[in-house]
Design a protein around this motif. Structure first.
Motif, PDB file in Angstrom:
ATOM      1  N   ALA A 100       0.810  -1.217   0.000  1.00 33.76           N
ATOM      2  CA  ALA A 100       0.000   0.000   0.000  1.00 33.76           C
ATOM      3  C   ALA A 100       0.839   1.261   0.000  1.00 33.76           C
ATOM      4  N   ARG A 148      -3.365   5.556   2.954  1.00 32.96           N
ATOM      5  CA  ARG A 148      -2.474   4.672   2.221  1.00 32.96           C
ATOM      6  C   ARG A 148      -3.226   3.636   1.411  1.00 32.96           C
ATOM      7  N   ALA A 149      -4.536   3.564   1.583  1.00 31.23           N
ATOM      8  CA  ALA A 149      -5.367   2.622   0.845  1.00 31.23           C
ATOM      9  C   ALA A 149      -6.748   3.233   0.684  1.00 31.23           C
ATOM     10  N   THR A 165      -4.813  12.678  -2.857  1.00 27.16           N
ATOM     11  CA  THR A 165      -4.859  11.426  -2.110  1.00 27.16           C
ATOM     12  C   THR A 165      -5.387  10.289  -2.971  1.00 27.16           C
ATOM     13  N   VAL A 176      -3.217   6.982  -3.965  1.00 29.34           N
ATOM     14  CA  VAL A 176      -3.706   5.690  -3.476  1.00 29.34           C
ATOM     15  C   VAL A 176      -4.002   4.751  -4.628  1.00 29.34           C
ATOM     16  N   HIS A 231      -0.810   3.360  -5.930  1.00 28.87           N
ATOM     17  CA  HIS A 231      -0.165   2.411  -5.011  1.00 28.87           C
ATOM     18  C   HIS A 231      -0.840   1.049  -5.033  1.00 28.87           C
TER      19      HIS A 231
END
Length: 473
Positions: A37, A57-58, A99, A103, A106
């Protein structure tokens, strides 16, 4: 950001071309296998701002924007299918545009490159596209090209993105705070999926704040926030998560470790006084009532005071704009027909521009309405007509006014005797328009205020023709 070579990777085929400079070489690496992540360079450090450390992060950590992140939504499908994408994210500051871009990159294991339209130009864009093409051809690995503030690129700069988007050499994600239909070129917009982000609600902001207070990457429990200060912080944030975290971090620096951040500490930290205002309580209704009555009473200074109180307290500017539109017809009306135009224009400005700039447009509308001549003849007229209809005074439409366009209408007398107004002097001719039940009633009674005095004279002449009293003494 940290370049790949600083992480020990050998220089080689996929290094950025020389003309891209250090900025191109600083693009993010692929997600590390130990933490799918969050790539190594994105691991929060204590020296980073709180808003950066708390960045999700996710997708499951993203707060708000449920309409974009639920099952079956475009972002979920694009992530699950790991397919090339082209998105334009439109929303106010602090709602999660950057964001979502990071995300998505990732969790889909794409290479991520961030470009700022404020500081980068076509040279950087073309260098990153060339690098993405080479990597896609050699390894099949896709690149997410995120362009922040894409509306700041001019037409030529946006045109440079088209081949890469058209041929899917990159997965383009553009972020903008301005209406993309005005700020993004049509060819780029037509090749992208437009997703609209909304300001975060109060509950969403509280969740962001609570996470920052308790999580280790945030403040880790070093300080706490009392309820009154939390309410004030939510109001100050105005739906902007980044602003909430920035203000919270500033307050934590003012407070001592283990201390409680109260309203006084928060006021000192952000230099903004707490305005007593509950958007769902008495203050909301009292202030908006005083606001409208001040405009109606032509006290422009009082009206501007209440406008400032609402803006400072975080009132929804769209609510203020709606009230101005209503007031323009209810209390100004035909005394100044341009008042409604000004109010509607201010409401559109709120949608296109948003706060803080839209405060100027709202203030202009408030000043216009406050200084305009006043008349309540419009609302009085329509309410009087509604009252008669509700009493059952809605008789049949006079026969000469009924629809006569269909076959057989003439046989039942529809349209017979109708006088076409344009065939008569002044475009007005004597005939009955209202049903018998309300014939002769006068709903609109214009005042002699402002422009309405002229309409009063015109109306008197029209009514005299319609009723056959013209020329009589």
């Amino acid at each position: 950001m940290t370049s790949r070579t600083e992480w020990g990777e050998p220089e080689g085929l996929f290094d950025a071309p020389a003309e891209a400079g250090a900025a191109a070489g600083a693009a993010s690496r692929a997600p590390d296998s130990a933490d799918p992540a969050l790539p190594p360079q994105a691991v929060p450090s204590a020296g980073q701002p709180l808003a950066v450390r708390m960045r999700p992060r996710a997708l499951d950590e993203v707060v708000g924007q449920a309409h974009l992140l639920g099952p079956g939504t475009p972002i979920r499908q694009l992530v699950d299918r790991d397919a090339p994408m082209s998105l334009v994210l439109w929303g106010p500051p602090g709602t999660g545009k950057t964001t979502l871009a990071t995300v998505v990159s990732h969790v889909t294991a794409r290479r991520f490159v961030e470009i700022s339209a404020v500081s980068d130009g076509v040279k950087r864009v073309r260098a990153e596209i060339d690098l993405a093409k080479r990597e896609l051809g050699m390894t099949g690995r896709q690149t997410v090209l995120f362009v922040d503030e894409v509306h700041r690129f001019n037409k030529a700069q946006q045109d440079a993105l088209l081949p890469a988007v058209e041929n899917r050499w990159v997965s383009f994600i553009g972020a903008t705070t301005e209406n993309p239909f005005f700020s993004v070129i049509s060819p780029l917009l037509s090749r992208s999926l437009l997703l609209t982000l909304e300001p975060l609600g109060d509950d969403d902001l509280r969740e962001v704040i609570h996470r920052a207070l308790t999580e280790e990457r945030g403040l880790g429990g070093a300080v706490s926030l009392d309820p009154a200060a939390e309410d004030h912080l939510v109001r100050l944030a105005g739906g902007d998560a980044r602003r909430a975290l920035t203000y919270l971090e500033a307050a934590s620096l003012v407070a001592e470790d283990g201390a409680v951040i109260d309203t006084d500490v928060l006021e000192r930290a952000v230099d903004r006084a707490a305005v007593r205002y509950d958007r769902e309580g008495d203050q909301h209704y009292d202030v908006i009532s005083a606001f409208i009555k001040s405009i109606r009473g032509s006290d422009v200074d009082a009206a501007l005071h209440y406008l400032a109180r609402m803006i400072e307290a975080g009132e929804d500017p769209r609510f203020i704009a709606r009230r101005l539109i209503v007031h323009a017809s209810e209390d100004v009306g035909m005394a100044d027909p341009t008042a409604l135009q000004t109010a509607v224009a201010a409401a559109q400005a709120v949608e296109f521009v948003g706060l803080p700039e839209a405060r100027i447009n709202l203030a202009q509308a408030v000043i216009h309405l406050s200084l305009a001549p006043k008349s309540n003849a419009v609302i009085t007229a329509v309410d009087a007509a509604l009252a008669d209809v509700r009493k059952g005074l809605a008789g049949p439409v006079p026969g000469h006014l009924r629809d006569a366009h269909y076959k057989g209408a003439a046989k039942i007398g529809h349209g017979q005797g109708y006088k076409y107004a344009h065939d008569h002097p002044g475009g007005v001719v004597r005939q009955q328009y209202a049903p018998d039940t309300v014939d002769g009633r006068e709903y609109y009674r214009p005042t002699r205020h402002g422009a309405e005095s002229r309409f009063a004279e015109v109306l008197a002449r029209i009514r005299s023709v319609l009723r056959g009293t013209a020329g009589r003494r």
